[in-house]
Design a protein around this motif. Structure first.
Motif, short mmCIF file in Angstrom:
data_model
loop_
_atom_site.label_atom_id
_atom_site.label_comp_id
_atom_site.label_asym_id
_atom_site.label_seq_id
_atom_site.Cartn_x
_atom_site.Cartn_y
_atom_site.Cartn_z
N GLY A 32 -34.14 14.43 -15.62
CA GLY A 32 -35.24 13.69 -15.01
C GLY A 32 -35.06 12.18 -15.04
N PHE A 33 -34.02 11.70 -15.71
CA PHE A 33 -33.80 10.25 -15.78
C PHE A 33 -33.44 9.73 -14.39
CE2 PHE A 33 -31.20 6.45 -16.91
CZ PHE A 33 -32.15 5.79 -17.68
N PRO A 34 -34.02 8.61 -13.95
CA PRO A 34 -33.76 8.10 -12.59
C PRO A 34 -32.29 7.72 -12.40
CG PRO A 34 -35.74 7.10 -13.50
CD PRO A 34 -35.07 7.82 -14.63
N VAL A 35 -31.70 8.20 -11.31
CA VAL A 35 -30.32 7.86 -11.00
C VAL A 35 -30.16 6.36 -10.82
CG1 VAL A 35 -28.48 8.12 -9.28
CG2 VAL A 35 -29.81 10.12 -10.00
N GLU A 36 -31.16 5.71 -10.24
CA GLU A 36 -31.06 4.27 -10.02
C GLU A 36 -30.98 3.51 -11.34
OE1 GLU A 36 -30.31 0.93 -8.23
OE2 GLU A 36 -30.42 2.87 -7.21
N ASP A 37 -31.70 3.98 -12.37
CA ASP A 37 -31.61 3.34 -13.69
C ASP A 37 -30.23 3.56 -14.30
OD1 ASP A 37 -34.16 2.39 -13.50
OD2 ASP A 37 -35.04 3.80 -14.93
N LEU A 38 -29.67 4.76 -14.10
CA LEU A 38 -28.33 5.02 -14.63
C LEU A 38 -27.30 4.14 -13.92
CD1 LEU A 38 -26.72 6.71 -16.63
CD2 LEU A 38 -26.41 8.43 -14.83
N ARG A 39 -27.46 3.98 -12.62
CA ARG A 39 -26.56 3.09 -11.86
C ARG A 39 -26.70 1.65 -12.36
NH1 ARG A 39 -27.89 4.54 -7.14
NH2 ARG A 39 -26.09 5.87 -6.70
N ARG A 40 -27.92 1.24 -12.62
CA ARG A 40 -28.16 -0.12 -13.12
C ARG A 40 -27.47 -0.33 -14.46
NH1 ARG A 40 -34.27 -2.35 -14.47
NH2 ARG A 40 -33.67 -4.37 -15.38
N ILE A 41 -27.53 0.67 -15.34
CA ILE A 41 -26.86 0.58 -16.65
C ILE A 41 -25.35 0.50 -16.47
CG2 ILE A 41 -26.38 1.86 -18.77
CD1 ILE A 41 -29.28 2.94 -18.56
N ALA A 42 -24.81 1.38 -15.60
CA ALA A 42 -23.35 1.38 -15.38
C ALA A 42 -22.88 0.06 -14.78
CB ALA A 42 -22.97 2.55 -14.48
N ASP A 43 -23.65 -0.46 -13.81
CA ASP A 43 -23.27 -1.75 -13.21
C ASP A 43 -23.29 -2.86 -14.25
OD1 ASP A 43 -22.96 -0.55 -10.76
OD2 ASP A 43 -24.90 -1.22 -9.95
N SER A 44 -24.27 -2.83 -15.13
CA SER A 44 -24.36 -3.84 -16.19
C SER A 44 -23.16 -3.75 -17.12
CB SER A 44 -25.66 -3.66 -16.97
OG SER A 44 -25.75 -4.59 -18.02
#
Length: 360
Positions: free
Chosen positions: A124-136
């Motif tokens: 259920g974790f938002p994919v956009e938040d995971l992408r934001r973490i990976a980009d960071s």
């Protein structure tokens, strides 16, 4: 014998008795205090992990291990990040994971090279938040001059993972001949810190909400290998470097004092602390010395090299607020003392309890 000397002797006797006992964990179950970086954390490491994995490289209990591969000296480290909230002023769990691992290698005296990254993600974790973490993480790695070259991803059931956890490991090359270790610390050495302490921990506390405190603070998360290299070039006799994460500067100094079997005496007035951190700490009853940093290092150098070491720190953007905060003495062995603004002296012991869990 004065009352103060009697109290110090009592503490010394207690420490010596503790050293003779086989380490054990008093609690039957893990508590948040076991992850706060203080006494409970040290007891857990000594009684469970050190007992199970004992070897010379691990027994140093440093931020990373110095190992050899053929004729090459390497530094190796690993860390997990469970910070809450995941996104906070000045950073997020992604750049925190990269910088934290880079810094563990840096204080070993290494030039960081490669990282791994493993993610435990909750259903259920938002994919956009995971992408934001990976980009960071990618941006932080590029800024630090390292590459994330391998990794892993696991997904756990909803309610079982608290969003996202990140584990990083890192490897770097030891290019300088220096053997950095608290065992090298000697009376007469100077103790330095590279900038204001406690910024990260207080930022995290305020970002969680629930506290009616307003402060213009951001995390100090940053890669320290350039700063550490500048210090080591200027002061090649440096004894030990440590990054002051969980448990803060106080915990680092206690670990150094115990390993070196020497006393560390600091001047409270010399420790750089932002007014916002000092104010929040006073309201919450937390000493900034125990509050985590993610972009500060503690260095112990020979007394005669303290001036050049401080100048090297000041010359680097991440060391502009550096200060000499104390010195190493023969007595009292294993203790950290602080000279207060009132002219007295207090013992700075290891952190007890869990006032700052989930800060990294």
């Amino acid at each position: 014998m004065t009352v103060e000397e009697s109290r110090e002797r009592e503490v010394l006797d207690r420490i010596e008795r503790a050293r003779r006992r086989r380490p054990r964990v008093r609690e039957e179950r893990i508590t948040l205090a076991h992850g706060a970086g203080g006494k409970a954390t040290h007891a857990l490491i000594d009684a469970v992990f050190l007992e199970a994995f004992r070897n010379p490289a691990l027994e140093a209990l440093a931020d990373g291990a110095a190992v050899r591969a053929g004729g090459t000296r390497l530094a190796f480290t690993t860390d997990s990040y469970v910070v809450s909230p995941l996104f906070f002023p000045g950073g997020d769990i992604g750049d925190l994971a990269v910088n934290g691992t880079v810094n563990d290698l840096a204080v070993c005296g290494a030039r960081p090279l490669y990282l791994s990254a493993a993610f435990v993600v909750e259903e259920g974790f938002p994919v956009e938040d995971l992408r934001r973490i990976a980009d960071s993480m990618g941006a932080a790695a590029r800024a630090a001059g390292v590459e994330v070259v391998t990794g892993d991803t696991k997904v756990v059931q909803r309610g079982k993972g608290d969003g996202c956890y990140v584990t990083t490991a890192g490897i770097g090359v030891l290019e300088r001949p220096a053997e950095l270790s608290a065992t090298q610390v000697r009376p007469g050495d100077a103790v330095l810190v590279s900038g204001p302490v406690g910024d990260h921990g207080v930022t995290i506390m305020l970002a969680r909400g629930g506290l009616d405190i307003e402060a213009n603070l951001v995390s100090d998360t940053a890669p320290l290998h350039g700063l550490a290299g500048a210090l080591l070039d200027a002061a090649p006799g440096a004894r030990v470097l440590r990054d002051a994460t969980r448990g803060g500067v106080a915990t680092v100094l206690n670990e150094i004092a115990t390993t070196a079997e020497a006393g560390v005496v600091i001047d409270e007035a010399a420790v750089p602390v932002r007014p916002e951190v000092a104010g929040a700490g006073e309201l919450l009853g937390i000493d900034p010395l125990y509050v985590a940093c993610e972009g500060r290092l503690v260095a112990v150098v020979p007394g005669e090299q303290s001036a050049v070491a401080l100048a090297a720190l000041h010359a680097h953007p991440l060391g502009a607020g550096a200060a000499v905060i104390g010195e190493v003495r023969a007595d009292p062995p294993g203790l950290v003392l602080a000279r207060t603004a009132f002219g007295g002296t207090r013992i700075v012991d290891l952190l007890v309890g869990d006032p700052l869990p989930r800060i990294c």
